[in-house]
Design a protein around this motif. Structure first.
Motif, short mmCIF file in Angstrom:
data_model
loop_
_atom_site.label_atom_id
_atom_site.label_comp_id
_atom_site.label_asym_id
_atom_site.label_seq_id
_atom_site.Cartn_x
_atom_site.Cartn_y
_atom_site.Cartn_z
N MET A 106 57.82 40.35 33.61
CA MET A 106 58.84 40.45 34.66
C MET A 106 59.94 41.42 34.28
O MET A 106 60.47 42.13 35.13
CB MET A 106 59.39 39.07 34.98
CG MET A 106 58.39 38.26 35.80
SD MET A 106 59.04 36.69 36.34
CE MET A 106 58.66 35.68 34.93
N LEU A 109 47.67 51.62 42.75
CA LEU A 109 47.28 50.27 42.30
C LEU A 109 45.87 50.33 41.76
O LEU A 109 45.01 51.02 42.31
CB LEU A 109 47.35 49.28 43.46
CG LEU A 109 48.68 49.14 44.18
CD1 LEU A 109 48.61 48.05 45.24
CD2 LEU A 109 49.82 48.86 43.21
N GLY A 139 58.50 39.60 43.20
CA GLY A 139 59.92 39.95 43.25
C GLY A 139 60.29 40.76 44.48
O GLY A 139 61.32 41.43 44.48
N PHE A 143 54.84 46.35 48.38
CA PHE A 143 54.84 45.48 47.21
C PHE A 143 53.43 44.98 46.92
O PHE A 143 53.23 43.87 46.44
CB PHE A 143 55.80 44.31 47.42
CG PHE A 143 57.24 44.73 47.46
CD1 PHE A 143 57.95 44.93 46.29
CD2 PHE A 143 57.88 44.95 48.68
CE1 PHE A 143 59.28 45.32 46.32
CE2 PHE A 143 59.22 45.34 48.72
CZ PHE A 143 59.91 45.53 47.53
#
Ligand code: HEM
Length: 475
Positions: A298, A368, A398, A389
């Motif tokens: 994170m 990605l 997030g 996202f």
């Protein structure tokens, strides 16, 4: 159908079991029964210097929404078609893993939430997502305000001295300060200090980015790993961060043990609203290695992404003065001199749209990665989607955090300052690591806006604060 199917049929007729045939002919019928995926010819040059999604985009223009690209022994399918992307990320996500990305990031994220797959991912996702509840996000908005205010003070000095500022690195420090507090209640204070720990975070981050675009994994060569000064530096940096994380986990455990507060859905410790505190208070039964991996994940996921988003937003704004005026009108009207609160988030509509547009033009991360782990059909249906996202079950945890973080930062910065590209600033070009960086920074000149803002009064009680509610209209 061609020869392989004939052969398969023949073998089946003479009694070869179907299981054996599946293994022998794995992948063969797929090619037989469906149209062949276009294959891009020619190598991609200069992948390290140029942002690699640019050549990928050019190939997309030639070969279309799905094509195959081969580097030596490795073969990739490059998917730009939105319906196929949706199929991979959402509809049939179980057929894909994080693959090469998980391998590259293993040294820093281990089995953290981004690289983890299968059962570990499912359990960790269920443990972590509840930590980002509404009350947490509201507390975070105060944190975003306090951190951005520190940046404003820094810019104020630069404006006074007439010194140009390099915004990309300042944004990186802003979001590092925020994510440290938000995830494990640690104040890096990197906007003011260059401590060893801040340098260690950047060492690890740069290494992760270099590894993700490096064609040869030199770091895997055993002797190299121990002899290369750079790899030794990475190892030391990792050790330092891990030690700090272990300390933070231990301190937080003690806090939780002494605490009276009962755990519930919207549990939050006002003194320490961090995700770590929530996880420990929830009784999250997890090894300290796993917990560290998740915290580190994170830290990195929520840091460079938001920083890159802010960098490209201000770059885009520098080219659109009329957008900046509209933005400043909205911010003056909605916030006046107050610190932003969660209620302002839905009122800052134009600011949010500016952020969304920036993320559409400069998606973070721009590419990605998935590895196919079972057979699948990639059909094509014309569905439009943009994936700021990600999407499906692996969607960013997030997303709301980051939208509000960047809305607060943009609102507070354009409220007090005007930003222009600095005279003689280097051209702003793109390069990629995990996110889109500039090649030579975003050198800007900041000037104070004509109307001097009134510094909000902060009532510091943990992170809570109340600004003086003074709307500019009323002045
Ligand atoms: C995943 C973007 C901020 C934590 C993702 C993914 C994207 C993304 C595109 C999906 C990756 C994939 O499918 O391979 C962004 C952007 C951000 C941002 C653009 C800021 C502007 C944050 C923040 C946090 C965070 C602030 C932490 C609080 C994560 C995690 C995952 C993730 C843990 C993995 C989720 C999973 O695999 O289940 N992010 N992110 N991100 N993000 Fe973010």
């Amino acid at each position: 159908s061609g020869f392989p199917s004939l052969l398969k049929n023949g073998l089946s007729k003479i009694g070869v079991p179907s299981g054996v045939l599946e293994i022998l002919f794995k992948g063969v019928d797929d090619v037989e029964d469906y149209p062949k995926i276009p294959e891009a010819k020619g190598a991609i040059h200069a992948i390290r210097s140029e942002a690699f999604f640019i050549p990928l985009y050019e190939l997309y223009l030639t070969y279309g929404g799905i094509f195959r690209l081969t580097f030596g022994p490795k073969s990739f399918l490059i998917v730009s078609d939105p319906s196929i992307a949706k199929h991979i990320l959402k509809d049939n996500s179980k057929a894909y893993s994080k693959g090469i990305l998980a391998e590259i990031l293993d040294f820093v994220m281990g089995k953290g939430l981004i690289p983890a797959d299968g059962e570990i991912w499912r359990i960790r996702r269920r443990a972590i997502v509840p930590a980002l509840h509404q009350k947490y996000v509201a507390a975070m908005i105060s944190l975003f305000g306090l951190a951005t205010d520190r940046l404003c003070q820094k810019l104020d000095d630069a404006a006074t001295d007439g010194e140009d500022v390099e915004m990309e690195s300042l944004f990186s420090r802003l979001t590092l300060d925020i994510i440290g507090k938000a995830v494990f209640n640690y104040d890096f204070d990197s906007l003011t200090n260059d401590t060893g720990i801040v340098e260690a975070v950047y060492t690890v981050l740069r290494e992760a980015e270099d590894r993700s675009v490096s064609p040869i994994p030199t770091w895997e060569i055993p002797i190299w790993k121990d002899l290369s000064p750079r790899q030794r530096k990475v190892t030391e940096a990792l050790k330092l961060i891990n030690d700090v994380l272990d300390d933070l986990i231990a301190t937080c455990k003690r806090m939780v043990e002494e605490e009276e507060l009962q755990f519930s859905d919207e549990y939050m410790n006002e003194q320490d609203p961090s995700i770590l505190h929530f996880l420990l208070a929830s009784g999250d039964d997890v090894s300290s290695k796993q917990l560290r991996d998740d915290l580190m994940t994170m830290l990195i996921a929520g840091h460079e992404t938001s920083a890159a988003l802010l960098t490209w937003t201000f770059y885009l704004l520098s080219k659109e003065p009329s957008v900046v005026s509209k933005l400043q009108d909205e911010v003056d009207f909605v916030l006046g001199d107050r610190f932003p609160t969660i209620d302002d988030m839905k009122k800052l509509k134009y600011t949010t749209r500016v952020i969304n547009e920036s993320l559409r033009l400069y998606p973070q991360p721009p590419v990605l990665i998935r590895r196919s782990i079972e057979n699948d059909v990639l059909g094509k249906y014309p569905i439009k989607s943009y994936l700021p996202f990600g999407g499906g079950p692996r969607k960013c945890v997030g997303d709301m955090f980051a939208s509000f973080e960047t809305v607060v930062a943009v609102a507070m910065l354009v409220r007090r300052f005007n930003f222009q590209m600095a005279l003689g600033a280097p051209p702003v070009e793109m390069t990629t690591g995990a996110t889109i960086h500039t090649t030579q920074g975003l050198k800007m000149t900041v000037t104070r806006r004509m109307k001097p803002p009134i510094i909000p009064e902060i009532n510091m009680e943990g992170l809570k604060m109340e600004g003086t509610a003074r709307i500019l209209e009323a002045e």
